[in-house]
Design an enzyme around this catalytic site. Structure first.
Site, short mmCIF file in Angstrom:
data_model
loop_
_atom_site.label_atom_id
_atom_site.label_comp_id
_atom_site.label_asym_id
_atom_site.label_seq_id
_atom_site.Cartn_x
_atom_site.Cartn_y
_atom_site.Cartn_z
N ARG A 2 0.49 -0.23 -3.00
CA ARG A 2 -0.35 -1.40 -3.31
C ARG A 2 -1.22 -1.75 -2.13
O ARG A 2 -0.80 -1.67 -0.98
CB ARG A 2 0.55 -2.61 -3.59
CG ARG A 2 1.02 -2.73 -5.00
CD ARG A 2 1.90 -3.94 -5.14
NE ARG A 2 1.14 -5.19 -5.12
CZ ARG A 2 0.48 -5.68 -6.15
NH1 ARG A 2 0.45 -5.02 -7.30
NH2 ARG A 2 -0.16 -6.83 -6.07
N HIS A 40 -0.27 7.80 5.78
CA HIS A 40 -1.14 8.27 4.70
C HIS A 40 -1.31 9.79 4.80
O HIS A 40 -1.54 10.31 5.89
CB HIS A 40 -2.51 7.58 4.83
CG HIS A 40 -3.47 8.02 3.77
ND1 HIS A 40 -3.37 7.60 2.46
CD2 HIS A 40 -4.54 8.87 3.81
CE1 HIS A 40 -4.33 8.17 1.74
NE2 HIS A 40 -5.05 8.93 2.54
N SER A 45 -1.79 10.79 8.65
CA SER A 45 -2.19 9.81 9.67
C SER A 45 -1.29 8.59 9.59
O SER A 45 -0.92 8.14 8.50
CB SER A 45 -3.62 9.33 9.40
OG SER A 45 -4.53 10.40 9.30
N ASP A 61 -6.62 2.14 3.41
CA ASP A 61 -6.47 3.25 4.37
C ASP A 61 -7.57 3.28 5.43
O ASP A 61 -8.04 4.36 5.83
CB ASP A 61 -6.43 4.60 3.62
CG ASP A 61 -5.28 4.68 2.63
OD1 ASP A 61 -4.22 4.11 2.93
OD2 ASP A 61 -5.44 5.30 1.56
N GLY A 108 11.00 7.42 -1.14
CA GLY A 108 11.63 6.93 0.08
C GLY A 108 12.00 7.98 1.09
O GLY A 108 12.87 7.76 1.94
N ASN A 145 0.80 1.97 8.34
CA ASN A 145 0.95 2.73 7.10
C ASN A 145 0.91 4.21 7.44
O ASN A 145 0.23 4.62 8.38
CB ASN A 145 -0.22 2.39 6.16
CG ASN A 145 -0.16 3.17 4.85
OD1 ASN A 145 0.89 3.26 4.21
ND2 ASN A 145 -1.30 3.74 4.43
C1 GRF Z 1 3.89 10.10 1.44
O1 GRF Z 1 3.12 11.25 1.26
C2 GRF Z 1 3.10 9.05 2.17
O2 GRF Z 1 2.27 9.58 3.14
C3 GRF Z 1 2.28 8.48 1.06
O3 GRF Z 1 3.13 8.43 -0.04
C4 GRF Z 1 4.14 9.41 0.12
C5 GRF Z 1 5.44 8.68 0.09
O4 GRF Z 1 6.54 9.51 0.15
N1 GRF Z 1 1.69 7.21 1.43
P1 GRF Z 1 7.99 8.90 0.30
O5 GRF Z 1 8.14 7.78 -0.71
O6 GRF Z 1 8.13 8.39 1.71
O7 GRF Z 1 8.90 10.04 0.00
#
Ligand code: GRF
Length: 223
Positions: A94, A112, A139, A148, A15, A110
């Site tokens: 998911r 990524h 991104s 993605d 989080g 999202n």
């Molecule tokens: C981040 O690297 C995000 O880009 C990826 O998962 C990770 C999540 O980190 N999709 P967090 O849970 O926000 O600390």
């Protein structure tokens, strides 16, 4: 005064991106309200982050549902109940089904950790290193039912350094991810960025090249 943007966040893990949004809002830099946090992992840290910030959290386990579609229908019913203007997947691990993507069209993004279209899916840092990339990044993109693969809105870039390991690269990138996500959400809240149509628009014009996370707290056109 204009109504603040209502944001729902989907998260599965620690989080930190959620916390970046909450902190930016607390500092008065992000005119939004995070109105709910939703997870497929009861007990994940993101739900604790939400609870500490006084934000309602909700979790349901995939094992309680017969199919992805049924899981998503229940999840997105809960999400819609908080009437979000924007739904942010921040470490949500998911794939989202077609029907749920359709009902959230124009408001689902999202973050990524790669320079999409490079490296959709997992282990992005290790894959960038294995490929010998000199540059890595993150991104923010629109979500479609393919992993993605939706239109890329904005990116943050970092150099790959001599001796980098997947962990060092991930740690350095994370800080930039947080800025990128906050800047993107702010641009939507301010009306500079419009993701409601088939193609994201920046000041009214279609985005053909992803925007860049700028040093001054704003998104910029890529130079
Ligand atoms: C981040 O690297 C995000 O880009 C990826 O998962 C990770 C999540 O980190 N999709 P967090 O849970 O926000 O600390």
């Amino acid at each position: 005064m204009a109504r603040r943007l209502r944001i729902a966040v989907l998260a599965s893990g620690r989080g930190s991106n959620l916390l970046a949004l909450i902190d930016a809002r607390s500092r008065g830099e992000l005119p939004v309200d995070v109105v709910g946090v939703f997870s497929d992992r009861p007990g994940c840290l993101a739900l604790s982050v939400a609870s500490e910030a006084g934000i309602p959290g909700f979790a349901q386990r995939p094992s309680g549902f017969a199919s992805r579609a049924e899981f998503d229908e229940a999840m997105f019913n809960r999400i819609e109940a908080v009437q979000p203007d924007l739904i942010v997947c921040a470490g949500y691990m998911r794939l989202i089904s077609d029907a749920a993507v359709s009902r959230s069209r124009g408001k689902l993004i999202n973050i990524h950790p790669s320079l999409l279209p490079k490296y959709p899916g997992l282990r992005t840092h290790a894959r960038a290193l294995a490929a010998g990339d000199r540059e890595h990044g993150a991104s923010v993109h629109c979500v479609i039912a393919k992993l993605d693969a939706g239109a890329v809105i904005a990116q943050a870039r970092i150099p790959v350094l001599e001796g980098d390991r997947p962990e060092s690269l991930a740690n350095r990138l994370l800080e930039r991810e947080h800025q990128l996500l906050v800047q993107t959400v702010k641009a939507i809240a301010d009306g500079d960025l419009d993701i409601s149509g088939n193609q994201p628009r920046w000041h009214g014009l279609p985005i053909h090249t992803p925007l860049s996370s700028g040093p001054n707290g704003h998104l910029e056109e890529h130079r």
